[in-house]
Scaffold this motif. Sequence first.
Motif, PDB file in Angstrom:
ATOM      1  N   SER A 100     -30.645  -0.319  -1.808  1.00 22.29           N
ATOM      2  CA  SER A 100     -29.198  -0.148  -1.397  1.00 22.29           C
ATOM      3  C   SER A 100     -28.304   1.018  -2.167  1.00 22.29           C
ATOM      4  O   SER A 100     -28.000   0.615  -3.297  1.00 22.29           O
ATOM      5  CB  SER A 100     -28.838  -1.220  -0.403  1.00 22.29           C
ATOM      6  OG  SER A 100     -28.135  -1.856  -1.457  1.00 22.29           O
ATOM      7  N   ILE A 140     -24.233   2.155  -1.601  1.00 20.55           N
ATOM      8  CA  ILE A 140     -22.689   2.564  -1.310  1.00 20.55           C
ATOM      9  C   ILE A 140     -22.533   3.595  -1.823  1.00 20.55           C
ATOM     10  O   ILE A 140     -22.610   3.987  -3.258  1.00 20.55           O
ATOM     11  CB  ILE A 140     -21.974   1.336  -1.402  1.00 20.55           C
ATOM     12  CG1 ILE A 140     -22.406   0.057  -0.859  1.00 20.55           C
ATOM     13  CG2 ILE A 140     -20.828   1.811  -0.407  1.00 20.55           C
ATOM     14  CD1 ILE A 140     -21.976  -1.240  -1.134  1.00 20.55           C
ATOM     15  N   LEU A 165     -27.995   2.150   3.563  1.00 17.90           N
ATOM     16  CA  LEU A 165     -26.595   2.701   3.065  1.00 17.90           C
ATOM     17  C   LEU A 165     -25.314   2.602   3.506  1.00 17.90           C
ATOM     18  O   LEU A 165     -25.512   1.242   5.180  1.00 17.90           O
ATOM     19  CB  LEU A 165     -26.833   3.978   3.681  1.00 17.90           C
ATOM     20  CG  LEU A 165     -28.061   4.813   3.406  1.00 17.90           C
ATOM     21  CD1 LEU A 165     -27.976   6.396   3.745  1.00 17.90           C
ATOM     22  CD2 LEU A 165     -27.834   5.643   2.231  1.00 17.90           C
ATOM     23  N   GLY A 166     -24.267   2.494   2.750  1.00 19.40           N
ATOM     24  CA  GLY A 166     -22.752   2.163   3.296  1.00 19.40           C
ATOM     25  C   GLY A 166     -21.921   3.636   2.680  1.00 19.40           C
ATOM     26  O   GLY A 166     -22.199   3.865   1.638  1.00 19.40           O
ATOM     27  N   VAL A 167     -21.276   3.868   3.694  1.00 23.30           N
ATOM     28  CA  VAL A 167     -20.122   4.348   3.154  1.00 23.30           C
ATOM     29  C   VAL A 167     -18.472   4.250   3.470  1.00 23.30           C
ATOM     30  O   VAL A 167     -18.175   4.092   4.511  1.00 23.30           O
ATOM     31  CB  VAL A 167     -20.165   6.314   3.759  1.00 23.30           C
ATOM     32  CG1 VAL A 167     -19.845   5.931   5.163  1.00 23.30           C
ATOM     33  CG2 VAL A 167     -19.197   7.387   3.320  1.00 23.30           C
ATOM     34  N   LEU A 190     -24.978   9.799   7.886  1.00 25.16           N
ATOM     35  CA  LEU A 190     -23.984   8.306   8.425  1.00 25.16           C
ATOM     36  C   LEU A 190     -24.658   8.500   9.565  1.00 25.16           C
ATOM     37  O   LEU A 190     -24.087   6.816   9.690  1.00 25.16           O
ATOM     38  CB  LEU A 190     -22.757   9.381   9.307  1.00 25.16           C
ATOM     39  CG  LEU A 190     -21.572  10.249   8.418  1.00 25.16           C
ATOM     40  CD1 LEU A 190     -21.126  11.025   9.661  1.00 25.16           C
ATOM     41  CD2 LEU A 190     -21.220   9.507   7.978  1.00 25.16           C
ATOM     42  N   CYS A 203     -25.854   5.143   8.044  1.00 31.83           N
ATOM     43  CA  CYS A 203     -25.266   4.182   7.365  1.00 31.83           C
ATOM     44  C   CYS A 203     -24.865   2.807   8.009  1.00 31.83           C
ATOM     45  O   CYS A 203     -24.318   2.749   9.293  1.00 31.83           O
ATOM     46  CB  CYS A 203     -23.530   4.487   6.866  1.00 31.83           C
ATOM     47  SG  CYS A 203     -23.927   5.702   5.764  1.00 31.83           S
ATOM     48  N   LYS A 231     -19.088   1.198   7.319  1.00 37.77           N
ATOM     49  CA  LYS A 231     -18.510   2.492   7.533  1.00 37.77           C
ATOM     50  C   LYS A 231     -17.297   1.613   7.163  1.00 37.77           C
ATOM     51  O   LYS A 231     -16.404   1.338   7.839  1.00 37.77           O
ATOM     52  CB  LYS A 231     -18.552   3.709   8.042  1.00 37.77           C
ATOM     53  CG  LYS A 231     -19.859   4.184   8.672  1.00 37.77           C
ATOM     54  CD  LYS A 231     -19.796   4.501   9.887  1.00 37.77           C
ATOM     55  CE  LYS A 231     -21.720   5.497  10.061  1.00 37.77           C
ATOM     56  NZ  LYS A 231     -21.448   6.016  11.326  1.00 37.77           N
ATOM     57  N   PHE A 280     -22.283  -4.497   5.475  1.00 40.11           N
ATOM     58  CA  PHE A 280     -23.101  -4.233   4.790  1.00 40.11           C
ATOM     59  C   PHE A 280     -24.170  -5.373   4.270  1.00 40.11           C
ATOM     60  O   PHE A 280     -25.196  -4.960   4.732  1.00 40.11           O
ATOM     61  CB  PHE A 280     -22.783  -4.133   3.552  1.00 40.11           C
ATOM     62  CG  PHE A 280     -23.455  -3.149   3.178  1.00 40.11           C
ATOM     63  CD1 PHE A 280     -24.277  -1.478   2.425  1.00 40.11           C
ATOM     64  CD2 PHE A 280     -24.203  -3.825   1.397  1.00 40.11           C
ATOM     65  CE1 PHE A 280     -25.213  -1.116   2.132  1.00 40.11           C
ATOM     66  CE2 PHE A 280     -24.992  -3.051   0.666  1.00 40.11           C
ATOM     67  CZ  PHE A 280     -25.639  -1.517   1.428  1.00 40.11           C
TER      68      PHE A 280
END
Length: 157
Positions: free
Chosen positions: A47, A49, A79-81, A105, A108, A111, A155
């Motif tokens: 993963s 971020i 994914l993370g943002v 996006l 993700c 977020k 997440f």
Amino acid sequence: MKTAIIYATRSGTAEKCSAKISEMLSGESTVVNIKKVSSPDLSGYDSVIVGASIRIGKVQKEISEFVQKNLETLKAKRLGVFLCMGAGEENFNEYLSQNFPKEFLDKCKSKGFFGGEFNLERLGFLSKMMLKAASKGKPQPHIIPGNIDRFVKDFED
């Protein structure tokens, strides 16, 4: 789960938030300043971020370039943002869509809007003066720990 936390920062807030996320994640994590390691090897991570700060509506160019260059690799991972910014949360989705590709996006899982803070020691003279003038008489932005907690929980779920 092995997680790479890739961030860029101007005044240190995204760095601070990245370290906090790393502490909170249950698996192994590595924190990478994209300005110091421009092409991190993502092959060993399950993963990723991505974190950045907003300045005049934009994330750091190193983050934009990293996401564009690695988009296909990133889409195959969890994914993370997150964004650190002094502007209110009402601008969060707008800034995400202005700075990141839709296909990134959409992938993700989490977020996060983490708020922001002013670290005047890390800013140049002109930036300090502009910031002081613009923020005079206004409440100071701050990091929102509950949002970081929620981001990590979402997440990992």
